[in-house]
Design an enzyme around this catalytic site. Structure first.
Site, PDB file in Angstrom:
ATOM      1  CB  THR A   1      19.109 -28.350  22.252  1.00 34.32           C
ATOM      2  OG1 THR A   1      20.003 -29.087  21.439  1.00 34.32           O
ATOM      3  CG2 THR A   1      19.863 -27.391  23.129  1.00 34.32           C
TER       4      THR A   1
ATOM      5  NE  ARG B   1      26.566 -30.992  14.471  1.00 33.73           N
ATOM      6  CZ  ARG B   1      25.527 -30.563  15.164  1.00 33.73           C
ATOM      7  NH1 ARG B   1      25.446 -30.841  16.452  1.00 33.73           N
ATOM      8  NH2 ARG B   1      24.575 -29.871  14.604  1.00 33.73           N
TER       9      ARG B   1
ATOM     10  N   GLY C   1      27.825 -28.373  17.406  1.00 37.51           N
ATOM     11  CA  GLY C   1      26.603 -27.708  16.950  1.00 37.51           C
ATOM     12  C   GLY C   1      26.555 -26.252  17.385  1.00 37.51           C
ATOM     13  CG  ASP C   2      22.671 -24.598  17.628  1.00 40.64           C
ATOM     14  OD1 ASP C   2      22.747 -25.842  17.638  1.00 40.64           O
ATOM     15  OD2 ASP C   2      21.668 -23.994  18.040  1.00 40.64           O
TER      16      ASP C   2
ATOM     17  N   GLY D   1      17.217 -27.393  17.189  1.00 39.48           N
ATOM     18  CA  GLY D   1      17.074 -27.853  15.808  1.00 39.48           C
ATOM     19  C   GLY D   1      18.437 -28.058  15.173  1.00 39.48           C
TER      20      GLY D   1
ATOM     21  N   GLY E   1      21.710 -27.462  14.146  1.00 34.19           N
ATOM     22  CA  GLY E   1      22.600 -26.396  14.599  1.00 34.19           C
ATOM     23  C   GLY E   1      23.383 -25.718  13.498  1.00 34.19           C
TER      24      GLY E   1
END
Ligand code: SD4
Length: 335
Positions: free
Chosen positions: A190, A218, A220-221, A242, A244
């Site tokens: 990312t 989904r 992620g972070d 990485g 998330g």
């Protein structure tokens, strides 16, 4: 096709071979405390775009948006923007967030068919009463704001997805991009970017196509404020790359900033946040990558990763193309 590594080599050579334009270098002198840092080797190019804004005395918020847009437009990046890998259903969904040091923030998650999710995130921040929009609603808002709707998935990404379908196994790779796995199976990385401007304001941006081959829907972070990105002018800023799910479990970027608030250096704060991730899931930590990058309000920078291989780019008036290796818990590179 240009890979990230060859891009980097080219850009390093280019920086050495070419003198900076005069206006560019003299403006940089005015913003000597300005700095921008980014995750991964493609962060060098993203920092270059952000630095044009900072060197001209521009705001950190504008700089990180410009840097993130550069990464989103990178035609070779299978993990950010419109060349990103799709989910397991073959659909490209993008996540992005942006945050200013005064607490303003905006994000979009699972956004389809809109270029430059970072600018949509900024529009959420500035032109809506909300902080986060997802899926169809985020797309509707983007169109209302004048963003064009278009099919983004590239033929290369569609081909990678067809290859993946042969096994259809969701198995995130540690540093997949850097490991250059056969068949270009990259499934994460990312752009996380943090900037400090000449006025002392911080801002951050985070943009990604998320984990390749993820379940449809989904998130992620990266678009979750506090997980993939957190910025506070009183203290500093942090971002993550990485797996998330680990950042979300630990509100990790917020954790890094809070550790800096308690007096840790950026590197120590990143290290302690990694320790927290390991403590929560020691077994999983052996096979997942988690990386943090932080900068405090004085421009001190630090990073730490779970596994070896994380690199981050640093750009300031003294040097525009530094790429540094992060320290890590595991010190042998694993793929
Ligand atoms: C995610 N954190 O969607 C992102 C992916 C990433 O390095 O950064 N990978 O979980």
């Amino acid at each position: 096709m240009t890979t990230r590594r060859t891009f980097l080599q080219t850009s390093l050579l280019g920086a050495g071979a070419l003198a900076l334009p005069k206006a560019f270098s003299s403006a940089a002198g005015k913003s000597s405390r300005a700095k921008v840092v980014s995750t991964w080797d493609f962060g060098v190019g993203a920092n270059g775009a952000a630095w044009k804004v900072l060197a001209a005395g521009g705001a950190a918020l504008d700089a990180v948006e410009a840097g993130a847009r550069w990464a989103e437009a990178d035609l070779c990046n299978p993990t950010v923007g419109h060349c990103g890998n799709p989910d397991r259903d073959g659909v490209l969904t993008l996540d992005a967030s942006i945050m200013a040091g005064d607490g303003r923030c905006g994000s979009v998650a699972a956004l389809e068919d809109i270029d430059h999710p970072i600018s949509v995130a900024r529009a959420v921040m500035e032109k809506s009463p909300h902080v986060m929009l997802v899926g169809a609603g985020a797309q509707q808002f983007a169109v209302q704001q004048g963003f064009a709707k278009k099919k983004l998935i590239t033929p290369e990404a569609a081909q990678r997805w067809r290859e993946w379908l042969k096994t259809a196994e969701y198995k995130p790779q540690i540093n997949a991009e850097r490991a250059k796995l056969p068949g270009n199976k990259d499934n994460h990385d990312t752009l996380g970017m943090l900037a400090l401007d000449a006025s002392g304001n911080l801002a951050g941006a985070c943009t990604t196509s998320g984990m390749a081959w993820k379940l449809h829907g989904r998130v992620g972070d990266s678009p979750i404020i506090g997980a993939g990105l957190y910025v506070d002018n009183d203290v500093g800023a942090a971002t993550a790359s990485g797996q998330g799910e680990e950042m979300i479990r630990n509100a990790a970027s917020h954790l890094v900033v809070e550790l800096m608030r308690q007096g840790r250096s950026p590197a120590q704060a990143c290290r302690e946040a990694i320790d927290r991730v390991v403590h929560k899931r020691p077994e999983a930590s052996k096979t997942l990558q988690v990386c943090f990058l932080a900068m405090n309000k004085d421009g001190e920078v630090g990073a730490f990763a779970l596994h070896k291989g994380f690199v981050y780019a640093v750009c300031d008036a003294a040097k525009q193309d530094a790429l540094l290796d992060s320290q890590s818990v595991y010190t042998t590179e694993q793929t």
